[in-house]
Design a protein around this motif. Structure first.
Motif, short mmCIF file in Angstrom:
data_model
loop_
_atom_site.label_atom_id
_atom_site.label_comp_id
_atom_site.label_asym_id
_atom_site.label_seq_id
_atom_site.Cartn_x
_atom_site.Cartn_y
_atom_site.Cartn_z
N PHE A 30 0.80 -1.23 0.00
CA PHE A 30 0.00 0.00 0.00
C PHE A 30 0.84 1.29 0.00
O PHE A 30 0.27 2.37 0.13
CB PHE A 30 -0.93 0.02 1.22
N GLY A 31 2.14 1.17 -0.10
CA GLY A 31 2.96 2.37 -0.11
C GLY A 31 3.04 3.03 1.26
O GLY A 31 3.04 2.35 2.30
N LEU A 32 3.08 4.33 1.27
CA LEU A 32 3.19 5.08 2.53
C LEU A 32 1.97 4.85 3.42
O LEU A 32 2.09 4.85 4.65
CB LEU A 32 3.36 6.57 2.25
N VAL A 33 0.81 4.65 2.80
CA VAL A 33 -0.40 4.38 3.58
C VAL A 33 -0.25 3.09 4.38
O VAL A 33 -0.67 3.00 5.54
CB VAL A 33 -1.63 4.31 2.66
N GLY A 34 0.37 2.08 3.80
CA GLY A 34 0.58 0.83 4.51
C GLY A 34 1.46 1.01 5.73
O GLY A 34 1.20 0.42 6.79
N ILE A 35 2.52 1.82 5.59
CA ILE A 35 3.39 2.09 6.75
C ILE A 35 2.59 2.76 7.87
O ILE A 35 2.73 2.43 9.04
CB ILE A 35 4.58 2.96 6.32
#
Length: 257
Positions: free
Chosen positions: A108-113
């Motif tokens: 999810f990119g930065l959202v996943g982090i």
């Protein structure tokens, strides 16, 4: 006359039972209870502070470590990044905490982090709220203490591997508190907990110290004003010592020995 009344009155079989209605009322009462309201406010405050951005630049280094592990199926055993200490032996004690962040970033990119960080923070403070409530029996004071703790804990908000250490510490305290109050708790979980802890963050040493303090405090009995100490029974002390020894041994279950 009786036949006329029976026609006017509804069939009892078609009405909901009082027991069923009572169960629904009990469930609704728990969902919309005052403790749930305080916990919801706690979750909201944590969310507001946690969604301010990625405030920890170390996350990129951790993502690189996890990428190397997953791509090469090998653990990092020497310094690959610095100029002055390149090739120097190195132990990555946080490899297991880096993997969830990396997988979330790949998906999810930065959202996943942000999601991983938020889930950890919410779990920490909800666990702290539960621990305070069980220890004091005062839900209002427990919620107030946790609200204040959020402001103190914002320094560690962000995608940090130490969040796993905080979560493990809360879980350790919950299990030990239950054992102290009820004299029964799943102590067999503690070796598994410390095994994960040793592979996730170096704060496991603090958890072992707290565990030892709890065992030592139960060897004293007395009453000093608001402070009361109750001695462990021989069987309880034996169970705690066995769990402590097993937890210390579980620390050596890691890829570095």
């Amino acid at each position: 006359m009786n036949e006329q009344l029976s026609q006017l009155l509804p069939d009892p079989a078609g009405l909901p039972s009082q027991n069923h209605g009572g169960r629904l009322t009990g469930i609704a009462g728990r969902i919309f209870s005052f403790p749930v309201l305080l916990a919801s406010l706690l979750v909201t405050i944590v969310f507001a502070f946690a969604c301010r951005g990625l405030g920890d630049p170390d996350i990129w280094w951790h993502l690189r470590n996890a990428e190397y592990l997953i791509a090469n199926h090998k653990f990092i055993r020497f310094d690959m990044y610095s100029f002055t200490a390149f090739g120097h032996p190195w132990v990555n004690t946080e490899w297991l905490a880096e993997v969830p962040y990396y997988l979330a970033w790949r998906a999810f990119g930065l959202v996943g982090i942000m999601i991983v960080s938020l889930v950890l923070l919410e779990s920490i403070f909800l666990g702290l709220f539960y621990l305070c409530w069980k220890e004091t029996g005062n839900v209002k004071a427990s919620a107030l203490a946790c609200y204040f703790a959020i402001f103190l804990g914002t320094v560690s908000f962000g995608p940090r591997t130490i969040l796993f250490g905080y979560m493990y510490m809360v879980l350790l305290l919950v299990i030990l508190q239950r054992f102290r109050m009820r004299r029964s708790a799943p102590l067999w979980i503690l070796p598994l907990l410390f095994c994960l802890w040793a592979n996730t963050h170096g704060s496991w040493s603090l958890g072992l110290i707290v565990f030892g303090i709890v065992i030592g405090a139960g060897m004293i009995e007395g009453n000093w004003g608001r402070i009361t100490a109750v001695r462990w029974s021989p069987s309880e002390l034996r169970r705690l010592v066995h769990a402590f020894v097993a937890s210390a041994a579980a620390l050596f279950i890691n890829p570095y020995g």
